[in-house]
Design a protein around this motif. Structure first.
Motif, PDB file in Angstrom:
ATOM      1  N   ALA A 222       0.839  -1.204   0.000  1.00 12.45           N
ATOM      2  CA  ALA A 222       0.000   0.000   0.000  1.00 12.45           C
ATOM      3  C   ALA A 222       0.873   1.253   0.000  1.00 12.45           C
ATOM      4  CB  ALA A 222      -0.929  -0.008   1.214  1.00 12.45           C
ATOM      5  N   ALA A 223       1.924   1.252   0.819  1.00  6.27           N
ATOM      6  CA  ALA A 223       2.795   2.431   0.912  1.00  6.27           C
ATOM      7  C   ALA A 223       3.487   2.724  -0.407  1.00  6.27           C
ATOM      8  CB  ALA A 223       3.823   2.231   2.014  1.00  6.27           C
ATOM      9  N   ASP A 243       9.506   8.174  -3.661  1.00  8.14           N
ATOM     10  CA  ASP A 243       9.294   7.215  -4.749  1.00  8.14           C
ATOM     11  C   ASP A 243       9.495   5.788  -4.249  1.00  8.14           C
ATOM     12  OD1 ASP A 243       8.767   9.247  -6.585  1.00  8.14           O
ATOM     13  OD2 ASP A 243      10.895   9.499  -7.025  1.00  8.14           O
ATOM     14  N   PRO A 244       8.731   5.375  -3.234  1.00  6.30           N
ATOM     15  CA  PRO A 244       8.994   4.089  -2.579  1.00  6.30           C
ATOM     16  C   PRO A 244       8.600   2.893  -3.443  1.00  6.30           C
ATOM     17  CG  PRO A 244       6.959   5.029  -1.770  1.00  6.30           C
ATOM     18  CD  PRO A 244       7.583   6.084  -2.646  1.00  6.30           C
ATOM     19  N   THR A 245       9.279   1.786  -3.191  1.00  9.64           N
ATOM     20  CA  THR A 245       8.869   0.475  -3.687  1.00  9.64           C
ATOM     21  C   THR A 245       8.488  -0.377  -2.484  1.00  9.64           C
ATOM     22  OG1 THR A 245      11.092  -0.475  -3.536  1.00  9.64           O
ATOM     23  CG2 THR A 245      10.492   0.660  -5.605  1.00  9.64           C
ATOM     24  N   ALA A 246       7.702  -1.422  -2.718  1.00  7.70           N
ATOM     25  CA  ALA A 246       7.294  -2.288  -1.615  1.00  7.70           C
ATOM     26  C   ALA A 246       8.520  -2.910  -0.947  1.00  7.70           C
ATOM     27  CB  ALA A 246       6.346  -3.365  -2.128  1.00  7.70           C
ATOM     28  N   ASP A 247       9.518  -3.341  -1.742  1.00 11.20           N
ATOM     29  CA  ASP A 247      10.713  -3.950  -1.159  1.00 11.20           C
ATOM     30  C   ASP A 247      11.511  -2.932  -0.347  1.00 11.20           C
ATOM     31  OD1 ASP A 247      10.119  -6.394  -2.262  1.00 11.20           O
ATOM     32  OD2 ASP A 247      11.444  -6.159  -4.005  1.00 11.20           O
ATOM     33  N   GLY A 248      11.600  -1.711  -0.863  1.00 12.26           N
ATOM     34  CA  GLY A 248      12.331  -0.687  -0.137  1.00 12.26           C
ATOM     35  C   GLY A 248      11.679  -0.351   1.193  1.00 12.26           C
ATOM     36  N   VAL A 249      10.352  -0.266   1.195  1.00 13.91           N
ATOM     37  CA  VAL A 249       9.622   0.011   2.434  1.00 13.91           C
ATOM     38  C   VAL A 249       9.801  -1.139   3.419  1.00 13.91           C
ATOM     39  CG1 VAL A 249       7.330   0.331   3.431  1.00 13.91           C
ATOM     40  CG2 VAL A 249       7.951   1.523   1.320  1.00 13.91           C
ATOM     41  N   LEU A 250       9.685  -2.377   2.918  1.00 13.53           N
ATOM     42  CA  LEU A 250       9.819  -3.544   3.792  1.00 13.53           C
ATOM     43  C   LEU A 250      11.201  -3.588   4.428  1.00 13.53           C
ATOM     44  CD1 LEU A 250       8.560  -6.109   4.896  1.00 13.53           C
ATOM     45  CD2 LEU A 250       9.335  -7.310   2.842  1.00 13.53           C
ATOM     46  N   ASP A 251      12.239  -3.286   3.656  1.00 13.58           N
ATOM     47  CA  ASP A 251      13.592  -3.275   4.209  1.00 13.58           C
ATOM     48  C   ASP A 251      13.722  -2.240   5.316  1.00 13.58           C
ATOM     49  OD1 ASP A 251      14.388  -5.278   2.500  1.00 13.58           O
ATOM     50  OD2 ASP A 251      15.362  -3.936   1.050  1.00 13.58           O
ATOM     51  N   ARG A 252      13.136  -1.070   5.096  1.00 17.20           N
ATOM     52  CA  ARG A 252      13.216  -0.022   6.117  1.00 17.20           C
ATOM     53  C   ARG A 252      12.470  -0.442   7.391  1.00 17.20           C
ATOM     54  NH1 ARG A 252      14.224   5.528   5.638  1.00 17.20           N
ATOM     55  NH2 ARG A 252      15.320   4.893   3.738  1.00 17.20           N
ATOM     56  N   LEU A 253      11.297  -1.069   7.223  1.00 15.19           N
ATOM     57  CA  LEU A 253      10.537  -1.528   8.385  1.00 15.19           C
ATOM     58  C   LEU A 253      11.297  -2.600   9.158  1.00 15.19           C
ATOM     59  CD1 LEU A 253       6.911  -1.715   6.947  1.00 15.19           C
ATOM     60  CD2 LEU A 253       7.779  -0.081   8.624  1.00 15.19           C
ATOM     61  N   LYS A 254      11.949  -3.507   8.451  1.00 14.59           N
ATOM     62  CA  LYS A 254      12.731  -4.547   9.121  1.00 14.59           C
ATOM     63  C   LYS A 254      13.849  -3.934   9.952  1.00 14.59           C
ATOM     64  CE  LYS A 254      11.902  -8.328   5.834  1.00 14.59           C
ATOM     65  NZ  LYS A 254      12.509  -9.180   4.771  1.00 14.59           N
ATOM     66  N   SER A 255      14.463  -2.891   9.414  1.00 10.75           N
ATOM     67  CA  SER A 255      15.548  -2.244  10.163  1.00 10.75           C
ATOM     68  C   SER A 255      15.005  -1.570  11.416  1.00 10.75           C
ATOM     69  CB  SER A 255      16.284  -1.238   9.281  1.00 10.75           C
ATOM     70  OG  SER A 255      15.494  -0.090   9.028  1.00 10.75           O
ATOM     71  N   LEU A 256      13.783  -1.041  11.334  1.00 16.15           N
ATOM     72  CA  LEU A 256      13.178  -0.415  12.513  1.00 16.15           C
ATOM     73  C   LEU A 256      12.817  -1.456  13.552  1.00 16.15           C
ATOM     74  CD1 LEU A 256      10.829   2.254  10.892  1.00 16.15           C
ATOM     75  CD2 LEU A 256      13.103   2.581  11.883  1.00 16.15           C
ATOM     76  N   ASP A 257      12.313  -2.616  13.118  1.00 12.44           N
ATOM     77  CA  ASP A 257      11.986  -3.690  14.057  1.00 12.44           C
ATOM     78  C   ASP A 257      13.236  -4.171  14.789  1.00 12.44           C
ATOM     79  OD1 ASP A 257       9.268  -3.775  13.663  1.00 12.44           O
ATOM     80  OD2 ASP A 257       9.380  -5.220  12.011  1.00 12.44           O
ATOM     81  N   ARG A 258      14.372  -4.242  14.079  1.00 10.63           N
ATOM     82  CA  ARG A 258      15.608  -4.725  14.700  1.00 10.63           C
ATOM     83  C   ARG A 258      16.138  -3.752  15.738  1.00 10.63           C
ATOM     84  NH1 ARG A 258      16.788  -6.493   9.312  1.00 10.63           N
ATOM     85  NH2 ARG A 258      17.950  -4.569   8.892  1.00 10.63           N
TER      86      ARG A 258
END
Length: 269
Positions: A222-223, A243-258
């Motif tokens: 969605a983002a 200009d986000p991509t789904a993979d780019g957003v997911l990578d950023r979220l994973k880094s925040l979770d860590r």
């Protein structure tokens, strides 16, 4: 591969918060547990852009949207719609501002079950006393075609699918030609196909109708429909992606979770 989006033209923000702090709980004497949902957040939501707000559960993303939209009040700091500071408005003026300058789309649709599709879409104009305004009628008629529900105008929400109900909600949010539309998990109750339709509608509202959309979502797909993504963690602004991509957003979220802080009390997301 889709063509790159054109570089944005600098504009004044449609909405913004400055040094936003929101604390839940606690008392004036310090008794009880106080939880800081927003901790000094400053962010602009540019006019004519589609911005997504993301972050781990409990990061404060829904709190940020609610305070930016005047649905909740800040403990300290400021929230603006255009040049209007929300904290300086009394209840009556704040209600009028939300009615005339802000549109809302919620996860639960929030349609009036006793009204038809046409009546739900025109509700903002009716509440504002603008029934019969020729310009508003033309705008609403055009929205009906944009959301693809002309053959459902006389149906009630209970006779529609979830995706159709959310398309009605998007049309209603746009009907008053607001300065900014705030969407809180607008695809959370939808299947992937219906969610894609709703996201395309929100994107079309920005890119072909000149609106501004701010959306809270937990979904990287969605983002990726947005022009910009801002990331929160522990009530703080921690990142931005254009200009986000789904993979780019997911990578950023994973880094925040860590990097999540252990032991932090849960706050509204």
């Amino acid at each position: 591969m889709s063509a790159p989006r054109p570089a944005p033209v600098a504009q004044a923000p449609a909405a913004r918060v400055v040094d936003a702090v929101k604390v839940y709980g606690g008392t004036a004497r310090g008794a009880g547990t106080a939880v800081t949902a927003l901790d000094g957040v400053s962010v602009d939501f540019p006019a004519g852009r589609f911005t997504a707000i993301m972050g781990p559960s409990g990061s404060g993303k829904s709190t940020l949207m609610h305070c930016a939209a005047g649905l909740d009040t800040l403990t300290s700091g400021s929230a603006f719609i255009g040049d209007t500071e929300l904290g300086g408005l009394d209840d009556r003026r704040l209600t009028l501002l939300r009615r005339e300058r802000i549109g809302f789309v919620f996860q639960a649709f929030n349609l009036v079950p006793t009204l038809t599709v046409a009546e739900n879409i025109s509700l903002p104009q009716d509440l504002a006393g603008r029934r019969g305004d020729r310009g508003d009628e033309q705008w609403t008629d055009a929205l009906v075609d944009v959301v693809g529900l002309r053959d459902r105008l006389h149906h009630r929400p209970g006779e529609l699918s979830g995706g159709q109900q959310q398309r009605v909600a998007v049309a209603r949010a746009l009907a008053g030609r607001p300065d900014v539309v705030f969407a809180d998990e607008p695809t959370g109750n939808l299947d992937s196909r219906s969610g894609e339709e709703v996201l395309n509608l929100l994107g079309r509202a920005v890119r072909t109708m000149g609106r501004t959309v701010v959306m809270v979502t937990h979904d990287p797909v969605a983002a990726a429909h947005a022009d910009d993504v801002v990331f929160l963690a522990d009530g703080r602004l921690v990142g931005h992606l254009s200009d986000p991509t789904a993979d780019g957003v997911l990578d950023r979220l994973k880094s925040l979770d860590r990097r999540g802080a252990p032991g932090r009390a849960e706050v509204p997301s």
